[in-house]
Design a protein around this motif. Structure first.
Motif, PDB file in Angstrom:
ATOM      1  N   ALA A 285       0.828  -1.203   0.000  1.00 23.28           N
ATOM      2  CA  ALA A 285       0.000   0.000   0.000  1.00 23.28           C
ATOM      3  C   ALA A 285       0.865   1.256   0.000  1.00 23.28           C
ATOM      4  O   ALA A 285       0.543   2.245  -0.674  1.00 23.28           O
ATOM      5  N   LEU A 286       1.973   1.234   0.730  1.00 21.10           N
ATOM      6  CA  LEU A 286       2.884   2.377   0.741  1.00 21.10           C
ATOM      7  C   LEU A 286       3.494   2.592  -0.636  1.00 21.10           C
ATOM      8  O   LEU A 286       3.615   3.732  -1.105  1.00 21.10           O
ATOM      9  N   MET A 287       3.870   1.499  -1.289  1.00 23.79           N
ATOM     10  CA  MET A 287       4.443   1.609  -2.623  1.00 23.79           C
ATOM     11  C   MET A 287       3.421   2.154  -3.619  1.00 23.79           C
ATOM     12  O   MET A 287       3.733   2.989  -4.472  1.00 23.79           O
ATOM     13  N   LEU A 288       2.186   1.717  -3.498  1.00 26.70           N
ATOM     14  CA  LEU A 288       1.148   2.077  -4.469  1.00 26.70           C
ATOM     15  C   LEU A 288       0.656   3.512  -4.324  1.00 26.70           C
ATOM     16  O   LEU A 288       0.218   4.125  -5.296  1.00 26.70           O
ATOM     17  N   THR A 289       0.700   4.052  -3.114  1.00 25.38           N
ATOM     18  CA  THR A 289       0.125   5.381  -2.869  1.00 25.38           C
ATOM     19  C   THR A 289       1.159   6.497  -2.724  1.00 25.38           C
ATOM     20  O   THR A 289       0.824   7.667  -2.888  1.00 25.38           O
ATOM     21  N   GLY A 290       2.398   6.155  -2.375  1.00 23.81           N
ATOM     22  CA  GLY A 290       3.422   7.175  -2.207  1.00 23.81           C
ATOM     23  C   GLY A 290       3.278   8.017  -0.957  1.00 23.81           C
ATOM     24  O   GLY A 290       3.941   9.044  -0.823  1.00 23.81           O
ATOM     25  N   VAL A 291       2.430   7.605  -0.017  1.00 23.60           N
ATOM     26  CA  VAL A 291       2.243   8.398   1.195  1.00 23.60           C
ATOM     27  C   VAL A 291       3.321   8.079   2.222  1.00 23.60           C
ATOM     28  O   VAL A 291       4.047   7.089   2.089  1.00 23.60           O
ATOM     29  N   ARG A 292       3.418   8.913   3.233  1.00 25.95           N
ATOM     30  CA  ARG A 292       4.356   8.654   4.315  1.00 25.95           C
ATOM     31  C   ARG A 292       3.849   7.502   5.174  1.00 25.95           C
ATOM     32  O   ARG A 292       2.647   7.254   5.256  1.00 25.95           O
ATOM     33  N   SER A 293       4.772   6.861   5.837  1.00 26.26           N
ATOM     34  CA  SER A 293       4.469   5.630   6.584  1.00 26.26           C
ATOM     35  C   SER A 293       3.304   5.795   7.555  1.00 26.26           C
ATOM     36  O   SER A 293       2.392   4.966   7.591  1.00 26.26           O
TER      37      SER A 293
END
Length: 426
Positions: free
Chosen positions: A246-254
């Motif tokens: 999900a982090l890879m797909l959205t680019g948001v901070r952890s």
């Protein structure tokens, strides 16, 4: 004759002449060592200044020996003799001196230490800090300042004290040392507001003395975007691996994904909202962050949420949110990365996404990438006129990225597609 006594003579006095309970030993100029017999045996020694004023003789006590040394007693004698020659009563002069000393002592006792003032300053601004920032605020001070100069009164803090304190870490741990110096500056400002006499320029002057440091900012290790699909493919569809996907797909901070909640997902609109409490930035300036979800991101979030309708999307075995370290450890322990000698971090995946869009999809404006990454628009005028988060444009960029990660080469037809592809899709 002045200065008749010596320290050796004074120390040698153990007894008084027969039949006497006290006896003055003259040093000259009105200074006497008064020796009294003690009820416990032995003798007690103290200083007096004997003088006459208005035809009246007086003895002025000056403290006990050796608490007041011979040289100190002589200095006091000379001061009182000078006052007497000016027509002043030495007793009145002593009373003034004691009052001034008491005032200084009381003032010093009421002056908080640097550590105390740091805590007061922190409490004063705590309401403006987010919970995570508040938790870390005192850390640089606790590590590098308080152990050395935390007990020093705030009024005695100057550039030299700060220089000596931070010099050992100024070059080796420069970012933390700078943070510590900034927090000391905040404490000094708070002390000034409290009415204390402090040097408001102490931190700035200390920084000049400490000198410039050729510190190079090192970015988080990131995966090259060409390797990203292969790394993504070997991640399982469970546990912390789903969170990493999900982090890879959205680019948001952890934090925004680790603490994301199911009830904040708009499944029909494919949007996840991060409340401003977990968004990076100052407490009073940050806003809720709407995260566009690609079709692959929706699949991952549905897989993680299951049939639950509330609570954290991603939960560990204790049914609580994953820690930041849990996701980082997943990458540190990755055999796929170790075999290829690749060093990468979850945060570095944001750079991976950015490089992919900028290099492979020139049709997408760079500012859309910055919106996806929740970066502040540097142009203040542009920021003032940006009234929308351009969520659909963000989705276009993330859909391209999601398909790339999944190895899906089906072209995306959207507002950024060339006109001929749009025509072919009709």
């Amino acid at each position: 004759m002045l200065n008749k006594l010596t320290d050796r003579q004074i120390k040698a006095i153990k007894n008084l002449p027969d039949g006497k309970t006290k006896h003055p030993f003259p040093d000259g100029g009105g200074l006497f060592l008064l020796v009294r017999s003690s009820a416990k045996g032995g003798v007690r020694k103290s200083w007096i200044f004997r003088y006459s004023l208005n035809k009246k003789r007086s003895d002025l006590g000056m403290g006990s020996y050796p608490t007041v040394s011979l040289s100190e007693a002589r200095t006091m004698r000379d001061r009182y003799a000078k006052a007497l020659s000016a027509g002043q009563d030495p007793k009145a002069v002593k009373d003034v001196e004691m009052s001034e000393a008491l005032a200084v002592s009381r003032a010093a006792a009421n002056v908080p230490t640097l550590e105390n003032m740091s805590h007061q300053a922190f409490e004063a601004i705590r309401a403006t800090l987010k919970e995570s920032a508040a938790h870390r605020w005192m850390t640089p001070l606790r590590l590098y300042v308080h152990p050395t100069i935390g007990s020093v009164p705030i009024t005695q803090i100057d550039q030299h004290v700060l220089h000596d304190c931070l010099k050992p870490v100024w070059r080796t741990k420069h970012p933390s040392a700078v943070k510590a110096l900034r927090r000391v500056n905040i404490a000094l400002k708070h002390a000034t507001a409290a009415g204390l006499d402090v040097d408001l320029q102490a931190a700035q002057k200390a920084k000049i003395i400490l000198g410039e440091v050729d510190h190079e900012e090192v970015g988080r290790p990131s995966l090259h975007y060409r390797d990203a699909p292969h790394f993504y493919a070997q991640l399982p569809n469970d546990g912390a691996a789903l969170l990493l996907k999900a982090l890879m797909l959205t680019g948001v901070r952890s934090a925004e994904m680790r603490l994301a909640r199911i009830e904040k997902i708009e499944w029909n609109e494919a949007i996840l909202t991060s409340p401003r409490e977990i968004v990076k930035g100052r407490k009073r300036t940050t806003k809720d962050n709407r995260i566009a979800l690609s079709s692959e991101a929706v699949r991952v979030l549905r897989c993680a949420a299951g049939d639950r309708t509330e609570g954290h999307i991603f939960r560990n075995l204790q049914r609580s949110a994953y820690s930041d370290n849990a996701v980082s450890k997943l990458m540190r322990d990755s055999n796929w990365l170790k075999e290829r000698e690749i060093k990468a971090t979850p945060h570095g995946m944001r750079s991976t996404f950015k490089a992919f869009i900028l290099e492979r999809h020139h049709e997408i404006p760079p500012h859309i990438v910055e919106l996806v990454l929740s970066h502040t628009i540097e142009n203040k005028v542009g920021a003032a006129y940006t009234r929308t988060d351009q969520i659909e444009q963000q989705r276009c960029a993330l859909e391209r990225w999601g398909r790339f990660l999944c190895g899906d080469k089906t072209p995306v037809i959207d507002q950024f597609s060339p006109d001929e592809k749009k025509f072919e899709a009709q």
